[in-house]
Design a protein around this motif. Structure first.
Motif, mmCIF file in Angstrom:
data_model
loop_
_atom_site.group_PDB
_atom_site.id
_atom_site.type_symbol
_atom_site.label_atom_id
_atom_site.label_comp_id
_atom_site.label_asym_id
_atom_site.label_seq_id
_atom_site.Cartn_x
_atom_site.Cartn_y
_atom_site.Cartn_z
ATOM 1 N N TYR A 1 1.043 -0.909 -0.532
ATOM 2 C CA TYR A 1 -0.049 -0.367 -0.457
ATOM 3 C C TYR A 1 1.161 1.384 -0.185
ATOM 4 N N LEU A 2 1.926 1.405 0.849
ATOM 5 C CA LEU A 2 2.759 2.671 0.893
ATOM 6 C C LEU A 2 3.382 2.300 -0.353
ATOM 7 N N ASP A 3 4.165 1.426 -1.091
ATOM 8 C CA ASP A 3 4.671 1.681 -2.412
ATOM 9 C C ASP A 3 3.950 2.155 -3.648
ATOM 10 N N HIS A 4 2.629 1.906 -3.555
ATOM 11 C CA HIS A 4 1.295 2.285 -4.315
ATOM 12 C C HIS A 4 1.168 4.092 -3.998
ATOM 13 N N GLU A 5 1.521 4.422 -2.910
ATOM 14 C CA GLU A 5 1.264 5.467 -2.802
ATOM 15 C C GLU A 5 2.126 6.353 -3.007
ATOM 16 N N LEU A 6 3.584 5.957 -3.147
ATOM 17 C CA LEU A 6 4.616 6.731 -3.873
ATOM 18 C C LEU A 6 4.373 6.781 -5.627
ATOM 19 N N SER A 7 3.907 5.560 -5.792
ATOM 20 C CA SER A 7 3.803 5.805 -7.316
ATOM 21 C C SER A 7 3.448 6.173 -7.755
ATOM 22 N N ILE A 8 1.804 6.671 -6.863
ATOM 23 C CA ILE A 8 0.743 7.994 -8.061
ATOM 24 C C ILE A 8 0.911 8.774 -7.400
ATOM 25 N N MET A 9 1.471 9.429 -6.577
ATOM 26 C CA MET A 9 1.402 10.844 -6.018
ATOM 27 C C MET A 9 2.749 11.870 -7.104
ATOM 28 N N SER A 10 2.314 12.834 -8.019
ATOM 29 C CA SER A 10 2.542 13.535 -8.594
ATOM 30 C C SER A 10 2.429 15.433 -7.870
ATOM 31 N N PRO A 11 3.248 15.576 -7.423
ATOM 32 C CA PRO A 11 3.873 16.720 -5.922
ATOM 33 C C PRO A 11 3.539 17.898 -7.064
ATOM 34 N N PRO B 1 -3.896 18.388 1.429
ATOM 35 C CA PRO B 1 -4.497 16.647 2.001
ATOM 36 C C PRO B 1 -5.794 16.072 1.044
ATOM 37 N N LEU B 2 -5.675 14.809 1.285
ATOM 38 C CA LEU B 2 -7.009 14.183 0.080
ATOM 39 C C LEU B 2 -6.167 14.256 -1.379
ATOM 40 N N ARG B 3 -6.540 15.800 -1.977
ATOM 41 C CA ARG B 3 -6.259 15.273 -3.362
ATOM 42 C C ARG B 3 -4.937 14.960 -3.234
ATOM 43 N N ASP B 4 -3.790 15.543 -3.168
ATOM 44 C CA ASP B 4 -2.059 15.427 -3.250
ATOM 45 C C ASP B 4 -1.862 14.354 -2.626
ATOM 46 N N TYR B 5 -2.182 14.612 -1.492
ATOM 47 C CA TYR B 5 -1.073 13.274 -0.135
ATOM 48 C C TYR B 5 -2.249 12.813 0.681
ATOM 49 N N ARG B 6 -2.005 12.062 1.588
ATOM 50 C CA ARG B 6 -2.925 11.747 2.599
ATOM 51 C C ARG B 6 -2.131 11.793 3.879
ATOM 52 N N PHE B 7 -2.666 11.237 5.162
ATOM 53 C CA PHE B 7 -1.866 11.102 6.136
ATOM 54 C C PHE B 7 -2.159 9.711 6.584
ATOM 55 N N GLU B 8 -0.814 9.214 6.892
ATOM 56 C CA GLU B 8 -0.835 7.486 7.731
ATOM 57 C C GLU B 8 -0.143 7.604 9.006
ATOM 58 N N PHE B 9 -0.703 6.603 9.648
ATOM 59 C CA PHE B 9 0.330 6.722 11.000
ATOM 60 C C PHE B 9 1.979 6.934 11.184
ATOM 61 N N GLU B 10 2.426 6.257 9.693
ATOM 62 C CA GLU B 10 3.931 6.352 9.686
ATOM 63 C C GLU B 10 4.664 7.510 9.581
ATOM 64 N N ARG C 1 7.632 7.098 3.816
ATOM 65 C CA ARG C 1 6.325 8.020 3.497
ATOM 66 C C ARG C 1 7.240 8.986 1.914
ATOM 67 N N PRO C 2 6.172 9.670 1.260
ATOM 68 C CA PRO C 2 6.943 11.042 0.871
ATOM 69 C C PRO C 2 6.924 12.342 1.801
ATOM 70 N N ILE C 3 7.114 13.187 1.176
ATOM 71 C CA ILE C 3 7.806 14.502 2.085
ATOM 72 C C ILE C 3 6.800 15.263 2.525
ATOM 73 N N PRO C 4 5.492 16.011 1.641
ATOM 74 C CA PRO C 4 4.327 16.530 2.632
ATOM 75 C C PRO C 4 3.482 16.508 4.181
ATOM 76 N N ALA C 5 3.063 14.389 4.269
ATOM 77 C CA ALA C 5 2.525 14.720 5.439
ATOM 78 C C ALA C 5 3.212 14.629 6.834
ATOM 79 N N GLY C 6 4.098 14.031 6.321
ATOM 80 C CA GLY C 6 5.018 13.741 7.736
ATOM 81 C C GLY C 6 5.886 15.402 7.849
ATOM 82 N N ALA C 7 5.893 15.928 7.198
ATOM 83 C CA ALA C 7 6.007 17.954 7.292
ATOM 84 C C ALA C 7 5.763 18.198 8.120
#
Length: 488
Positions: free
Chosen positions: A25-35, A43-52, A353-359
């Motif tokens: 799931y996490l790999d798929h999230e990274l592959s479909i994002m286009s910052p 959030p939700l449109r370009d990325y999601r928040f995860e507990f990671e 995890r990508p940069i934005p949510a964790g940021a």
């Protein structure tokens, strides 16, 4: 396919239950994002928040408190400023870093720019900067200016491309090893201060076993929260002293207070002489960015799955963000020296995890720590601090360095980086070995022949000469007096 179609993250995202494992799931999230670079990301449109995202958020907040306190304290000590001043300025810096740059820039405006952290390698030079007549604002403004010029001209990415796997791998190995040995020494020094040196040994042994177990079950991204938590519980159970001393409060937000003649830094605004005094240090600080940023980007590439280039940190964007953060923070009154935020990007890479949510999470945690006060005491407590940095930053750096030097003739370049870094410092080791590697004296000869004249010796040669000149001026070569001292 148009840009808007390729960046339509929301239509391609699927729930975690649709995948066989959490990793998939996490790999798929990274592959479909286009910052969207320098455009709004939501959030939700370009990325999601995860507990990671809590993992890099916690690690980054701990690292930020510790590193900013170290830099501000290094400025404050020779200026005769109190520990209360240091705490107040650190809290102010946490708000600047958290709200203006972690949340606003890396979270919403440009998720390809890593968060702007603290320039740890420059820390030993801070007392020399003050002794040379330097001014924190003058230093910050010049670093911001030089860094912005390097980022806009794409100089950072050019230097990164000219750095081979062997050179970069050796740099990671050196930084990882030096970091681990430093933290081990600090932890033992702390424990021996109250005649419980065995406590440090027990904490470190348990940490190693825990890290190995997490690696075995493929949950290494939990190393920071679990490692820091276990270290804290173990140290308290064995009788280590600890108390909360930093009460809740709001730091002074008025720049006029920080740059007053008798308030804050008690230095007033910088004059022309202050800018001249810090000029060589500012050049060196920005020159140190390239190997530092490259190491973070390479670690991200190694940790992420294939075909995720769009979400990997952009070195030039990160330089622009760090430069802006440096200039703004210095003008407002902060004492931080900016760089790429290693205690964020490395745990984020491990957690996939990508940069934005964790940021955004990091920014919120920084604000909470600054206003609440008490978390700052826990974050800088030696068992928590040292274990978090060892398992979250330095061990992963060593692993990445080993991975990069497994093939071909990369070991030759890696060994020279380590030796020359020990001789002078990592900046000298990187620039010197990059020159030798690119002209074909060491490493892969075929790679050297493909670089062309500019890539082989012109850019590496100019970089090496400029850095050596700056280091000679401020006295960074062992056994050689500083050139600047002959004019004082």
């Amino acid at each position: 396919m148009s840009y808007e179609q390729s960046s339509d993250y929301a239509s391609q995202s699927q729930p975690a239950t649709a995948f066989a494992s959490r990793a998939d799931y996490l790999d798929h999230e990274l592959s479909i994002m286009s910052p969207r670079r320098w455009r709004p990301n939501l959030p939700l449109r370009d990325y999601r928040f995860e507990f990671e995202d809590l993992v890099p958020g916690m690690a980054a907040t701990i690292g930020k408190i510790v590193m900013v306190a170290a830099v501000v304290g290094a400025f404050a000590a020779p200026l005769g400023l109190s520990s209360d001043f240091v705490i107040e300025n650190v809290r102010f810096e946490l708000l600047i870093a958290g709200v203006l740059f972690a949340i606003l820039v890396s979270g919403f405006i440009n998720p390809t720019a890593n968060l702007a952290g603290t320039h740890g390698p420059l820390l030993p030079l801070v007392p020399i900067i003050v002794a040379s007549g330097g001014h924190p604002m003058a230093l910050g403004l010049l670093i911001g200016l030089f860094g912005l010029l390097l980022g806009i001209t794409r100089g950072g990415s050019i230097l990164a491309k000219l750095t081979s796997n062997g050179v970069c791998g050796g740099l990671l190995l050196y930084l990882g090893f030096i970091g681990i040995t430093g933290q081990v020494k600090k932890l033992f020094a702390w424990a021996e201060g109250f005649d419980m040196g065995y406590l440090a040994f027990v904490v470190l042994i348990v940490t190693i076993v825990l890290y190995a177990w997490l690696e075995h079950i493929k949950k290494r991204w939990l190393a920071i929260p679990l490692g820091a938590g276990v270290a804290a519980v173990l140290a308290l159970a064995m009788g280590a002293p600890f108390e909360f001393t930093t009460a809740p409060g709001v730091p002074n937000l008025n720049p006029a207070y920080w740059w007053g003649e008798s308030t804050g830094w008690q230095l007033g605004l910088p004059g022309w002489s202050h800018f001249v005094a810090v000029l060589p240090f500012a050049v060196l600080a920005v020159a140190m960015w390239s190997p530092d940023f490259l190491g973070h980007q390479v670690f991200q590439k190694i940790s992420y799955p294939k075909k995720t280039q769009k979400v990997q940190m952009n070195i030039d964007d990160t330089m622009i963000a760090a430069s802006t953060r440096q200039a703004v923070g210095s003008m407002l009154g902060g004492g931080n020296i900016a760089s790429s935020w290693g205690t964020y990007i490395i745990p984020a890479s491990i957690a996939r995890r990508p940069i934005p949510a964790g940021a955004v999470v990091t920014g919120v945690l920084c604000v909470i720590a600054a206003l609440w006060g008490y978390p700052m005491d826990l974050a800088v407590w030696p068992p928590v601090l040292s274990v978090a940095l060892i398992v979250g930053v330095f061990l992963p750096l060593m692993e990445a360095g080993m991975q990069m030097t497994r093939e071909g003739k990369t070991t030759q370049s890696a060994a020279l980086v380590v030796v020359s870094s020990v001789l002078v410092n990592p900046v000298f080791g990187w620039s010197f070995t990059m020159l030798l590697d690119n002209i074909g004296m060491v490493g892969c000869k075929d790679r050297a022949s493909e670089l062309g004249k500019t890539g082989r010796w012109i850019i590496p040669g100019i970089t090496f000469v400029v850095l050596c000149t700056v280091m000679a001026i401020i006295g960074m070569f062992p056994g050689i007096p500083a050139i600047i001292s002959t004019f004082n």
